[in-house]
Enzyme design. Sequence first.
Site, PDB file in Angstrom:
ATOM      1  N   HIS A   1     -26.797 -19.491  32.138  1.00 47.67           N
ATOM      2  CA  HIS A   1     -27.020 -18.810  33.400  1.00 47.67           C
ATOM      3  C   HIS A   1     -25.653 -20.218  33.998  1.00 47.67           C
ATOM      4  O   HIS A   1     -24.832 -20.351  33.980  1.00 47.67           O
ATOM      5  CB  HIS A   1     -28.229 -20.333  34.031  1.00 47.67           C
ATOM      6  CG  HIS A   1     -27.820 -21.290  33.807  1.00 47.67           C
ATOM      7  ND1 HIS A   1     -27.328 -22.314  34.017  1.00 47.67           N
ATOM      8  CD2 HIS A   1     -28.393 -22.022  32.563  1.00 47.67           C
ATOM      9  CE1 HIS A   1     -27.452 -23.262  33.860  1.00 47.67           C
ATOM     10  NE2 HIS A   1     -28.488 -23.386  32.139  1.00 47.67           N
ATOM     11  N   ASP A   2     -25.488 -19.441  35.321  1.00 43.89           N
ATOM     12  CA  ASP A   2     -24.309 -19.595  36.748  1.00 43.89           C
ATOM     13  C   ASP A   2     -23.233 -19.560  36.059  1.00 43.89           C
ATOM     14  O   ASP A   2     -22.005 -19.579  36.882  1.00 43.89           O
ATOM     15  CB  ASP A   2     -24.258 -20.985  37.092  1.00 43.89           C
ATOM     16  CG  ASP A   2     -25.833 -21.191  37.019  1.00 43.89           C
ATOM     17  OD1 ASP A   2     -25.897 -21.588  38.685  1.00 43.89           O
ATOM     18  OD2 ASP A   2     -26.802 -22.006  36.656  1.00 43.89           O
TER      19      ASP A   2
ATOM     20  N   GLY B   1     -24.239 -22.660  30.514  1.00 42.88           N
ATOM     21  CA  GLY B   1     -24.299 -22.321  31.744  1.00 42.88           C
ATOM     22  C   GLY B   1     -23.070 -22.865  32.733  1.00 42.88           C
ATOM     23  O   GLY B   1     -22.009 -23.956  31.834  1.00 42.88           O
TER      24      GLY B   1
END
Length: 265
Positions: A121-122, A139
Amino acid sequence: MTRIHASAVVDSKAEIASDVEIGPYSVIGPNVKIGAGSKVGSHTVIEGYTTIGKENHFAHFAAIGGAPQDMKYRGEPTQLIIGDRNTIREFTTIHTGTSQDEGITRIGNDNWIMAYVHIAHDCQIGNHTIFSSNAQIAGHVQVNDWAIMGGMSGVHQFVRIGQHAMLGGASALVQDIPPFVIAAGDKASPHGINVEGLKRRGFSSETISALRQAYKVLYKDGLSFEEAKVGIQKMALAHAADIATAEKLTQFHDFIAASTRGIIR
């Protein structure tokens, strides 16, 4: 016409360009957009708020746009945005963002992502990168243009990898790699400038020589980090007449100056 295999499950709300190919047993969710010329192999799942550009190729069994593996995630409508002409191979996993960051995971253009890669994520991935098989990034990681990730490598969350940098296979990276630098090991340490890679990408011998000197200032001259930053900045000014070299030296300086986790040493 869109070529969707009869066994694929494509939500009626998904936005699929007219020439997209979707293979057997693949699943496409309602909030997915797939651009022209893209191909989705068999048994691939594309879900979440995922926007995919043109001419991307997803091999079999990829899992794209799934919820982030973050225990703070509570179902917010975060996104995954993928650019154009990316190759994403078997069993790769790429997740949407989280509300603790911008809420968007991004993949740029012309990236080559091999089997079993995980992009959490991200993460922010630039253009023309290569992820060798089983490279794993946590992340909030930033991978800049033309960087190369070795097979079986692992990257700690919030780490940045500079443009044209290279991380060796089976390496563990816990701090930033400056642009143009080769890193390898557990934990990863610097091993010089990525000379062969820069030659292949058309860097002049003058620019490569200047970057090697900047590397020496940062890693070999016994200077403090602050002293090295000043030295590299002075080098960029001294090469003002050579715009390309000055630009690369400035990129080198600005990257290390902006580091919050610290750079590999």
